[in-house]
Design an enzyme around this catalytic site. Structure first.
Site, PDB file in Angstrom:
ATOM      1  N   LYS A   1      -3.173  -0.458  15.624  1.00 53.80           N
ATOM      2  CA  LYS A   1      -2.571   0.398  16.644  1.00 53.80           C
ATOM      3  C   LYS A   1      -3.553   0.660  17.772  1.00 53.80           C
ATOM      4  O   LYS A   1      -4.768   0.676  17.569  1.00 53.80           O
ATOM      5  CB  LYS A   1      -2.192   1.746  16.015  1.00 53.80           C
ATOM      6  CG  LYS A   1      -0.940   1.665  15.176  1.00 53.80           C
ATOM      7  CD  LYS A   1      -0.273   3.032  15.082  1.00 53.80           C
ATOM      8  CE  LYS A   1       1.014   2.932  14.311  1.00 53.80           C
ATOM      9  NZ  LYS A   1       0.798   2.937  12.861  1.00 53.80           N
TER      10      LYS A   1
ATOM     11  N   GLU B   1       0.830  -1.218   0.000  1.00 52.98           N
ATOM     12  CA  GLU B   1       0.000   0.000   0.000  1.00 52.98           C
ATOM     13  C   GLU B   1       0.858   1.260   0.000  1.00 52.98           C
ATOM     14  O   GLU B   1       2.044   1.224   0.342  1.00 52.98           O
ATOM     15  CB  GLU B   1      -0.966   0.008   1.181  1.00 52.98           C
ATOM     16  CG  GLU B   1      -0.274   0.141   2.521  1.00 52.98           C
ATOM     17  CD  GLU B   1      -1.044   1.035   3.477  1.00 52.98           C
ATOM     18  OE1 GLU B   1      -1.463   2.124   3.072  1.00 52.98           O
ATOM     19  OE2 GLU B   1      -1.199   0.612   4.637  1.00 52.98           O
TER      20      GLU B   1
HETATM   21  N1  PSU Z   1      -2.704   2.228  10.564  1.00 59.29           N
HETATM   22  C1  PSU Z   1      -1.370   2.278  10.715  1.00 59.29           C
HETATM   23  N2  PSU Z   1      -0.628   2.883   9.750  1.00 59.29           N
HETATM   24  C2  PSU Z   1      -1.194   3.403   8.612  1.00 59.29           C
HETATM   25  C3  PSU Z   1      -2.600   3.301   8.465  1.00 59.29           C
HETATM   26  C4  PSU Z   1      -3.315   2.718   9.464  1.00 59.29           C
HETATM   27  O1  PSU Z   1      -0.845   1.811  11.715  1.00 59.29           O
HETATM   28  O2  PSU Z   1      -0.484   3.946   7.755  1.00 59.29           O
HETATM   29  C5  PSU Z   1      -3.240   3.805   7.206  1.00 59.29           C
HETATM   30  C6  PSU Z   1      -3.558   2.628   6.261  1.00 59.29           C
HETATM   31  O3  PSU Z   1      -3.402   3.067   4.931  1.00 59.29           O
HETATM   32  C7  PSU Z   1      -5.008   2.335   6.551  1.00 59.29           C
HETATM   33  C8  PSU Z   1      -5.536   3.733   6.782  1.00 59.29           C
HETATM   34  O4  PSU Z   1      -5.685   1.692   5.494  1.00 59.29           O
HETATM   35  O5  PSU Z   1      -4.502   4.394   7.514  1.00 59.29           O
HETATM   36  C9  PSU Z   1      -6.825   3.737   7.573  1.00 59.29           C
HETATM   37  O6  PSU Z   1      -7.281   5.038   7.633  1.00 59.29           O
HETATM   38  P1  PSU Z   1      -8.788   5.324   8.086  1.00 59.29           P
HETATM   39  O7  PSU Z   1      -8.812   5.034   9.557  1.00 59.29           O
HETATM   40  O8  PSU Z   1      -8.997   6.784   7.766  1.00 59.29           O
HETATM   41  O9  PSU Z   1      -9.656   4.413   7.278  1.00 59.29           O
END
Ligand code: PSU
Ligand code: MN
Length: 325
Positions: free
Chosen positions: A184, A50
């Site tokens: 996380k 990604e």
């Molecule tokens: N969690 C992490 N590192 C990240 C992300 C999430 O520990 O870089 C990124 C990933 O790309 C994940 C996105 O798909 O954040 C999720 O964001 P949201 O909560 O806005 O859907």
């Protein structure tokens, strides 16, 4: 030519959904790197990577270094890396070095989930893809295995904000295996695990019975299923197809080897959540805000752990892709 070869690899459901008109559209919207298209045509193992992690998850300049290292690790484990991102209206499956640099360094790279993909393509803009969007594009391209850092999930306070990452619903509909280090602790880990269950997303711990908490090896929650090697994971992936659950993704939770100091972790988490609340951060800005806060407040400790996590997930994802052959 490249695209028609790649289309052979499209999974059955995606193929049914694609009418000939849509294939014509895909040809112009999706571009495979020469390395990825050759690998798909030859039936070699490919691992999707990604790009939100590069643009919005890691600080410059280490983001580019980590992205390049990840590609090397996948290659050295016998698979071909396919980093996925949108550049100037084109969906790229596999990035050349200059394109990777653009994703890492350009200021006009937004964060795209699945719902943003068509909008970014039609407007000719650029974006990094989240787990949801990357998994979607990878599935359309016929790629089965995907490495990331941490999965998105249910945010704290979601009972009021409804803030749940589209990563979860996406993975409940795609034939994909995602290697991550859990989620996380900026998220509501318990609620995320419940949603994974409700959405019928498979979950196994790699050499652990505990759900990893990204920076921490143990988030405090138990896992029902544990696997010891890539071969076992490949067997699960194949079994999904034989019993018809392949369109529910499999999450492989791979814990970090050396976790962050727990006291420091808890302290940064509490102050980061308080700051986000105070500043009224919401929507898709929440995750990047908290990631950035962690990197700054830990003075680089979280960054080096984050880097180790991604590298280890890339290695395991490549092993799985190889074992699937
Ligand atoms: N969690 C992490 N590192 C990240 C992300 C999430 O520990 O870089 C990124 C990933 O790309 C994940 C996105 O798909 O954040 C999720 O964001 P949201 O909560 O806005 O859907
Ligand atoms: Mn959200």
């Amino acid at each position: 030519m490249k695209i028609s070869k790649a289309l052979f690899a499209i999974n059955a459901r995606a193929y049914l959904l694609i009418t000939s008109a849509k294939v014509v559209h895909m040809k112009s919207a999706i571009r495979f790197s020469s390395q990825v298209s050759a690998a798909i045509a030859a039936g070699k193992p490919v691992v999707a990577l990604e790009s939100t992690i590069i643009s919005h998850g890691l600080p410059r300049p280490s983001n580019l270094a980590v992205a390049l290292e990840c590609e090397e690790i996948v290659l050295s484990h016998g698979a071909v890396p396919a980093t996925i991102a949108l550049l100037d209206g084109i969906v790229h499956v596999g990035l050349e070095q200059a394109e990777l640099e653009a994703i890492a360094n350009r200021d006009d790279i937004s964060k795209a989930s699945i719902r943003d993909l068509a909008i970014i393509v039609a407007s000719g803009k650029s974006a990094a893809t989240t787990v949801a969007a990357t998994a979607h594009i990878a599935a359309v391209a016929g790629i089965k295995v995907f490495a990331t850092g941490g999965l998105g999930g249910v945010h704290r306070g979601a009972q009021d904000s409804f803030d749940e990452s589209a990563d979860l619903t996406a993975l409940s509909q795609l034939d994909m295996t995602v290697v991550c280090a859990g989620v996380k602790s900026i998220l509501d880990v318990h609620a995320t695990l419940e949603r994974l269950e409700t959405l019928a997303i498979g979950l196994v711990g790699y050499r652990t019975n505990r759900f990893p908490g990204f920076y921490l090896t143990d988030s405090g929650f138990e896992l029902e299923h544990r696997v010891e090697n890539a071969k076992e994971i490949a067997a699960i992936i194949k079994a999904r197809t034989s019993i018809g659950t392949q369109f529910k993704s499999l999450v492989v939770a791979n814990p970090v080897h050396k976790e962050m100091n727990r006291e420091l972790h808890d302290q940064i988490l509490a102050s980061g959540l308080a700051k986000a609340d105070l500043e009224g951060i919401n929507g898709k800005a929440v995750t990047p805000f908290l990631l950035e806060y962690f990197h700054t407040a830990s003075k680089g400790e979280s960054l080096s752990i984050n880097t180790e996590i991604i590298k280890s997930n890339c290695a395991l994802a490549a092993e799985i892709a190889v074992a699937l052959l």
